[in-house]
Design an enzyme around this catalytic site. Structure first.
Site, PDB file in Angstrom:
ATOM      1  N   LYS A 174       0.861  -1.181   0.000  1.00  0.00           N
ATOM      2  CA  LYS A 174       0.000   0.000   0.000  1.00  0.00           C
ATOM      3  C   LYS A 174       0.895   1.228   0.000  1.00  0.00           C
ATOM      4  O   LYS A 174       1.433   1.639   1.024  1.00  0.00           O
ATOM      5  CB  LYS A 174      -0.927   0.070   1.217  1.00  0.00           C
ATOM      6  CG  LYS A 174      -2.029   1.146   1.025  1.00  0.00           C
ATOM      7  CD  LYS A 174      -2.556   1.717   2.311  1.00  0.00           C
ATOM      8  CE  LYS A 174      -1.756   2.885   2.812  1.00  0.00           C
ATOM      9  NZ  LYS A 174      -1.802   4.091   1.926  1.00  0.00           N
ATOM     10  N   GLY A 205      -5.027   3.485  -1.646  1.00  0.00           N
ATOM     11  CA  GLY A 205      -6.043   3.865  -0.669  1.00  0.00           C
ATOM     12  C   GLY A 205      -5.455   4.506   0.557  1.00  0.00           C
ATOM     13  O   GLY A 205      -4.264   4.820   0.623  1.00  0.00           O
ATOM     14  N   GLY A 207      -4.808   4.913   4.861  1.00  0.00           N
ATOM     15  CA  GLY A 207      -4.447   4.097   6.015  1.00  0.00           C
ATOM     16  C   GLY A 207      -5.634   3.613   6.808  1.00  0.00           C
ATOM     17  O   GLY A 207      -5.706   2.422   7.163  1.00  0.00           O
ATOM     18  N   PRO A 208      -6.606   4.497   7.108  1.00  0.00           N
ATOM     19  CA  PRO A 208      -7.750   4.061   7.913  1.00  0.00           C
ATOM     20  C   PRO A 208      -8.600   2.981   7.261  1.00  0.00           C
ATOM     21  O   PRO A 208      -9.349   2.300   7.963  1.00  0.00           O
ATOM     22  CB  PRO A 208      -8.557   5.357   8.087  1.00  0.00           C
ATOM     23  CG  PRO A 208      -7.540   6.443   8.005  1.00  0.00           C
ATOM     24  CD  PRO A 208      -6.563   5.971   6.969  1.00  0.00           C
ATOM     25  N   GLY A 211      -4.934   0.339   4.970  1.00  0.00           N
ATOM     26  CA  GLY A 211      -3.868   0.044   5.921  1.00  0.00           C
ATOM     27  C   GLY A 211      -4.350  -0.763   7.106  1.00  0.00           C
ATOM     28  O   GLY A 211      -3.668  -1.689   7.568  1.00  0.00           O
ATOM     29  N   GLU A 249       9.613   1.882  10.809  1.00  0.00           N
ATOM     30  CA  GLU A 249      10.589   2.961  10.632  1.00  0.00           C
ATOM     31  C   GLU A 249       9.790   4.247  10.710  1.00  0.00           C
ATOM     32  O   GLU A 249       9.020   4.565   9.812  1.00  0.00           O
ATOM     33  CB  GLU A 249      11.321   2.813   9.292  1.00  0.00           C
ATOM     34  CG  GLU A 249      12.599   3.633   9.227  1.00  0.00           C
ATOM     35  CD  GLU A 249      12.386   4.984   8.582  1.00  0.00           C
ATOM     36  OE1 GLU A 249      12.273   5.976   9.345  1.00  0.00           O
ATOM     37  OE2 GLU A 249      12.329   5.050   7.356  1.00  0.00           O
ATOM     38  N   CYS A 283      12.944  11.804   7.485  1.00  0.00           N
ATOM     39  CA  CYS A 283      12.862  11.432   8.897  1.00  0.00           C
ATOM     40  C   CYS A 283      14.230  11.381   9.557  1.00  0.00           C
ATOM     41  O   CYS A 283      14.348  11.536  10.773  1.00  0.00           O
ATOM     42  CB  CYS A 283      12.150  10.093   9.044  1.00  0.00           C
ATOM     43  SG  CYS A 283      12.827   8.789   8.003  1.00  0.00           S
ATOM     44  N   GLU A 383       8.944  16.441  15.578  1.00  0.00           N
ATOM     45  CA  GLU A 383       9.384  16.348  14.189  1.00  0.00           C
ATOM     46  C   GLU A 383       8.594  17.355  13.352  1.00  0.00           C
ATOM     47  O   GLU A 383       7.364  17.334  13.332  1.00  0.00           O
ATOM     48  CB  GLU A 383       9.165  14.929  13.661  1.00  0.00           C
ATOM     49  CG  GLU A 383       9.708  14.723  12.268  1.00  0.00           C
ATOM     50  CD  GLU A 383       9.598  13.282  11.801  1.00  0.00           C
ATOM     51  OE1 GLU A 383      10.569  12.778  11.204  1.00  0.00           O
ATOM     52  OE2 GLU A 383       8.549  12.666  12.038  1.00  0.00           O
TER      53      GLU A 383
END
Length: 476
Positions: A174, A205, A207-208, A211, A249, A283, A383
């Site tokens: 995904k 698509g 995440g909710p 995922g 990660e 990141c 972050e």
């Protein structure tokens, strides 16, 4: 080469293009704010179908000799190289990455990662081992859900896909719905490389929806996720119900510790370049510059001068060093952090929350440097994911280490010193997954991953391959 203007892209399930049955998601060019494509908003049923296809393909792929699996991954690397120009232009169009950075980093890195995985197989990473009266064998963990981010899209896909494939796993990918078009190119590369039907499946698509189905699916044996720490916690919680392996990660707030004997001008220049790479959306970026308090003012001035050379501009121009942020939402998050820094008393040395002159379209943010930052400030802990650098003074080496380790993260960092042994001694004290001494080069054969809330597990080289294996001991 200009990025192709696509009208749509599809899922890729069991070797077939699947036009989706739900709504569609618009893909926006962050420099022009124009819709350049749409993708299907995948449904739970489509995610389930992809998992079933991967589960069905697993026995045959796992039984394929490892040498042949490695050959397939080698052909994937060749396919990426053949389409490097197209991939770089596509990433620039959907992420806003300057084309020079996309061409020199965003595409070459995944090619090198795939090649490194093939090398790890040749070096025997999957070979059986005799331990006393036990034969220890490595076997593929099974069906892997790979959930990847938008900032380094091809790199993070290949960092999961290549080791999973050589280990004998099948995959449901995904990609980020924010930057999914590169994954469409990748599926064509996979088909040309001879990846069998069902071995790699792609479901677009959110995440909710997609995922969460993948993270909780009983036929998914492992989730490999790259993204925010908040989303990583959710993935872990969902995966816990079936006790599947989770590799994460996540975020970072990396510090570059400049010691008193360092060449300050060189160290600061390196820090600004690292902090602003990929428009500040990395990141592992060094977003905190730690300098001796006696040299703080000099460091801030040097950082501001270096930052002002990162003039925001058209990411398709080879001369541009700083493009837009990926979305309007991301820009507002970064601006909110800049405002918080000002409100909490940090000194704004350059940049700020005002619009970028001459750029009426695009999600641009001024390259920003703060001086006099304290550890209790928001910009020193959270972050930001934009071109914002915080300069923090320290009194002693012990205090520098304490400040560097004082966040919830532990992904990367650096130490700069005229004495490499001294730098190494400090590096050993940093609670972080990677440390660069004096600006050393990134190494795609070395393990990449974090401590604490930067995640768990490692990617790249033999270390990445081992993540996708189960260990079996056979006594005889």
């Amino acid at each position: 080469m200009a990025a192709p203007v696509l009208t749509s892209t599809e899922h890729f399930i069991a070797g077939d293009r699947v036009v989706g049955t739900g709504e569609r998601i618009e893909v926006v060019n962050p420099a022009t704010e124009q819709v350049i494509a749409t993708i299907p908003a995948g449904t739970a049923a489509e995610a389930d179908a992809a998992v079933e296809a991967a589960a069905a393909a697993f026995p045959a792929w796992a039984a394929t000799p490892v040498e042949l699996r490695a050959e397939v991954v080698g052909r994937i690397a060749d396919g990426l190289k053949a389409r490097a120009e197209e991939l770089a232009a596509t990433i620039t169009a959907e992420v806003g990455t300057p084309i020079t950075f996309a061409s020199r980093v965003q595409v070459p890195n995944p090619i090198a990662i795939a090649t490194g995985v093939v090398r790890a197989v040749a070096d025997g990473v999957l070979a059986d081992q005799q331990v006393g009266n036990s034969l220890v064998v490595r076997e593929p963990i099974g069906v892997v859900a790979a959930i990847t981010p938008w900032n380094f899209p091809v790199q993070q896909i290949i960092a999961k896909l290549a080791p999973a494939l050589v280990a004998g796993c099948t995959v449901v990918l995904k990609p980020s719905e924010v930057a999914p078009l590169n994954a469409g190119v990748l599926t064509e590369v996979l088909a040309a490389a001879g990846v069998p039907s069902g071995v790699v499946n792609l479901v677009h698509g959110t995440g909710p929806v997609v995922g969460e189905v993948l993270a909780s699916h009983p036929k998914v044996d492992m989730v490999s996720f790259t993204g925010s720490t908040r989303a990583g916690r959710r993935v872990s919680a969902l995966a816990a119900a079936t006790v599947k392996r989770v590799s994460l990660e996540l975020g970072g707030k990396s510090a570059h510790v400049v010691l008193a004997d360092a060449d300050l001008a060189k160290a600061v220049k390196l820090t600004v370049g690292n902090s602003f790479m990929n428009n500040g959306q990395a990141c592992s970026a060094w977003t905190r510059l730690l300098v001796p308090s006696s040299r703080h003012e000099e460091a801030v001035a040097l950082a501001a001068a270096a930052a002002e050379k990162y003039v925001p501009g058209d990411p398709t121009s080879p001369a541009t060093r700083l493009g837009p942020l990926v979305s309007a939402t991301q820009r507002e998050r970064v601006l909110a952090h800049i405002r918080a820094g000002i409100e909490q008393g940090a000194r704004l040395a350059c940049g700020g929350p005002e619009p970028v002159d001459g750029l009426d379209l695009g999600y641009y943010v001024r390259p920003t440097v703060f001086g006099g930052v304290r550890q209790d400030m928001t910009i020193a802990n959270e972050e930001i994911f934009g071109p914002v650098l915080s300069v923090l003074p320290y009194e002693t080496e012990d205090e520098a280490v304490e400040i560097a380790n004082a966040t919830i993260y532990g992904l990367a960092g650096g130490v700069f010193s005229a004495d490499e042994d001294r730098a190494l001694a400090v590096a050993r004290r940093l609670r972080t997954g990677q440390v660069d001494l004096n600006g050393a080069a990134f190494n795609v054969l070395a393990p990449f991953g974090g401590y604490r809330q930067s995640g768990n597990g490692r990617e790249f080289g033999r270390f990445g391959v081992e993540e996708f294996c189960e260990l079996k001991a056979i006594q005889r």
